[in-house]
Enzyme design. Structure first.
Site, mmCIF file in Angstrom:
data_model
loop_
_atom_site.group_PDB
_atom_site.id
_atom_site.type_symbol
_atom_site.label_atom_id
_atom_site.label_comp_id
_atom_site.label_asym_id
_atom_site.label_seq_id
_atom_site.Cartn_x
_atom_site.Cartn_y
_atom_site.Cartn_z
ATOM 1 N N LYS A 17 10.738 -28.851 3.505
ATOM 2 C CA LYS A 17 9.551 -28.926 3.335
ATOM 3 C C LYS A 17 9.027 -30.285 2.721
ATOM 4 O O LYS A 17 7.847 -30.513 2.565
ATOM 5 C CB LYS A 17 8.569 -27.700 2.328
ATOM 6 N N ASP B 211 6.882 -21.017 -7.738
ATOM 7 C CA ASP B 211 7.294 -21.342 -6.493
ATOM 8 C C ASP B 211 6.736 -22.688 -6.032
ATOM 9 O O ASP B 211 5.449 -22.753 -5.690
ATOM 10 C CB ASP B 211 6.941 -20.320 -5.552
ATOM 11 N N GLN C 83 5.167 -25.344 -1.326
ATOM 12 C CA GLN C 83 4.422 -26.121 -0.740
ATOM 13 C C GLN C 83 3.885 -27.143 -1.468
ATOM 14 O O GLN C 83 2.831 -27.832 -1.020
ATOM 15 C CB GLN C 83 3.290 -25.159 -0.063
ATOM 16 N N HIS D 90 4.597 -15.559 -1.267
ATOM 17 C CA HIS D 90 5.473 -15.166 -0.122
ATOM 18 C C HIS D 90 6.496 -14.281 -0.430
ATOM 19 O O HIS D 90 6.697 -14.141 -1.478
ATOM 20 C CB HIS D 90 6.438 -16.592 -0.081
ATOM 21 N N CYS E 217 4.812 -14.667 6.323
ATOM 22 C CA CYS E 217 5.681 -13.927 5.083
ATOM 23 C C CYS E 217 4.673 -13.770 3.998
ATOM 24 O O CYS E 217 5.318 -13.882 2.652
ATOM 25 C CB CYS E 217 6.730 -14.853 4.683
HETATM 26 C C1 LIG Z 1 5.128 -20.589 -0.493
HETATM 27 C C2 LIG Z 1 6.641 -20.442 0.042
HETATM 28 N N1 LIG Z 1 7.425 -19.873 -0.621
HETATM 29 C C3 LIG Z 1 8.896 -19.858 -0.481
HETATM 30 C C4 LIG Z 1 9.046 -20.126 0.818
HETATM 31 C C5 LIG Z 1 10.722 -20.145 1.459
HETATM 32 O O1 LIG Z 1 11.313 -21.422 1.137
HETATM 33 P P1 LIG Z 1 12.702 -21.615 1.757
HETATM 34 O O2 LIG Z 1 12.435 -21.734 3.061
HETATM 35 O O3 LIG Z 1 12.961 -22.862 1.264
HETATM 36 O O4 LIG Z 1 13.668 -20.423 1.250
HETATM 37 C C6 LIG Z 1 8.279 -20.717 1.664
HETATM 38 C C7 LIG Z 1 8.637 -21.087 3.147
HETATM 39 O O5 LIG Z 1 7.856 -20.929 3.877
HETATM 40 C C8 LIG Z 1 6.893 -20.855 1.252
HETATM 41 O O6 LIG Z 1 5.967 -21.580 1.988
#
Ligand SMILES: Cc1ncc(COP(=O)(O)O)c(C=O)c1O
Length: 414
Positions: free
Chosen positions: A229, A203, A206, A126, A373
């Site tokens: 999430k 990260d 998900q 992302h 993203c």
């Molecule tokens: C894999 C992944 N990393 C990071 C993020 C960013 O997360 P946050 O909205 O908590 O900043 C997302 C959000 O869509 C995501 O799906």
């Protein structure tokens, strides 16, 4: 609407937002990878907090301040248990996964990276796990290396091993891809990185709501999670870090709460986690997040994962059936790894993903369209974007059939 382990009908009653018409049709919400809906217990907790407990925390000598401090810190303990951290001081509240990664990049990265050091990311990251590293790499002279993926959306672990060296200082990798659904073998990724004394940032945006998390068993150095999430409020996340790493890191932001003593000559910093929580935190949302953790814990991650897998299988089989009827190119699946969370991207020949999204919205179906993203990942597949359906435990097979039927009608129209 069935699961052996979950009562989906009664679960759905706990999510008021699901019971509405959108464009004259029953809402079908398949945008759970972007954000999940909130159960009544979370919504009511916010109401109760602002109706009864609201006060600033940690420094008040009055009853409301004590009460909100207790509730706030109770969530920290819940998160500790949820991810099996050794200590609650290793849990830092942030704005979300994005801020958690920026915190590590800016604090750990600025202190420990020097010119020529290497940071390994993967092709499926992302943007929030790419750009913070690019910023710090530019500042420090560190170099970013990118792990390849296979066409089915699995990481190329042979390539990963070829990138690792004594120059590797940080590996930062997504646990479950938001665009592909791939669940990455993070235990192996971490163990291999540790052979070179590199630290690993995971990260978990998900992963949090689908996969059992044990940071000690996995030997995770840093883990980022997002409340929104995980059926909790927006604008709130978690950074887990091993104590010895967090203690060695300088503060990320300066201000109230994060200090021990301030004078114009010299300021000393508070201990962890407060060193990284400058200013008044998101108190009400942290407290309501506890309800989301309780909700998911009571349902049970295994039961959730099992049910969501059955939804994913139903959808994927439906997409393959459409391919059989209309041809392989008419509708193509993006992300076919063996081990996946309940996320499926697809593209349709001669149809822009955004138009598909609009046509589905007209039928009350919410999916995500675009690059999610993950532009470098889209470049890898040679596409601009996909349509993504992502499922949660309150979704049903009947809802998936509505989506499949709509896609079929689009394909029939050509
Ligand atoms: C894999 C992944 N990393 C990071 C993020 C960013 O997360 P946050 O909205 O908590 O900043 C997302 C959000 O869509 C995501 O799906």
């Amino acid at each position: 609407m069935s699961s052996k382990l979950l009562n989906i009908e009664s679960i759905r009653k706990q999510f008021p937002i699901l019971h509405q018409k959108v464009n004259g049709k029953d809402l079908v919400y398949f945008d759970n990878a972007a954000t999940t809906q909130k159960p009544l217990s979370v919504i009511e907790s916010l109401n109760t907090y602002y109706s009864l407990h609201n006060a600033n925390i940690h420094r008040g000598a009055h009853t409301l301040a004590d009460r909100s401090t207790g509730l706030f810190e109770a969530t920290r303990k819940s998160v500790q248990a949820f991810i099996n951290a050794a200590e609650s001081e290793e849990i830092i509240f942030t704005k979300g996964v994005t801020e958690s990664i920026n915190l590590v990049a800016q604090s750990y990265g600025r202190k420990f990276l020097t010119a020529g050091d290497e940071i390994i990311l993967s092709q499926m990251e992302h943007h929030s796990n790419i750009v913070p590293w690019q910023i710090i790499a530019e500042e420090t002279g560190a170099i970013i290396k990118v792990m390849n993926i296979h066409p089915n959306g699995e990481l190329d672990m042979v390539h990963y091993q070829s990138l690792l060296s004594v120059r590797t200082k940080i590996v930062s990798c997504v646990w479950a891809s938001n665009a592909l659904g791939t669940i990455n073998p993070i235990k192996d990724i971490i163990a291999l990185a540790h052979q070179f004394n590199a630290v690993v940032m995971i990260d978990g945006a998900q992963a949090g709501s689908h996969i059992e998390i044990d940071v000690q068993d996995l030997a995770i150095d840093f883990l980022a999670l997002s409340s929104h999430k995980l059926y909790g409020p927006t604008g709130l996340g978690v950074l887990y870090g091993k104590r010895k790493l967090l203690e060695a890191m300088p503060p990320y932001q300066g201000g109230g709460e994060m200090i021990k003593e301030v004078s114009f000559e010299k300021t000393t910093y508070n201990s962890i986690p407060f060193k990284f929580e400058a200013g008044t935190p998101n108190i009400g949302d942290v407290i309501a997040f506890n309800e989301a953790i309780i909700y998911v814990t009571v349902l049970g991650k295994d039961a959730i994962a099992q049910y969501e897998q059955s939804l994913l299988t139903h959808f994927v089989n439906g997409l393959y059936a459409l391919q059989n009827t209309f041809g392989e190119k008419a509708i193509s699946l993006i992300g076919t790894a063996k081990n996946k969370v309940a996320v499926q991207s697809f593209v349709m020949e001669n149809k822009h993903h955004f138009d598909i999204g609009l046509m589905l919205d007209a039928k009350g179906i919410a999916v995500r369209t675009g690059h999610h993203c993950t532009q470098p990942l889209m470049h890898y597949y040679g596409i601009e974007g996909t349509v993504r359906a992502s499922f949660a435990f309150y979704n049903t097979v009947e809802e998936i059939d509505i989506l499949l039927e709509s896609l079929k009608k689009m394909l029939e129209r050509g």
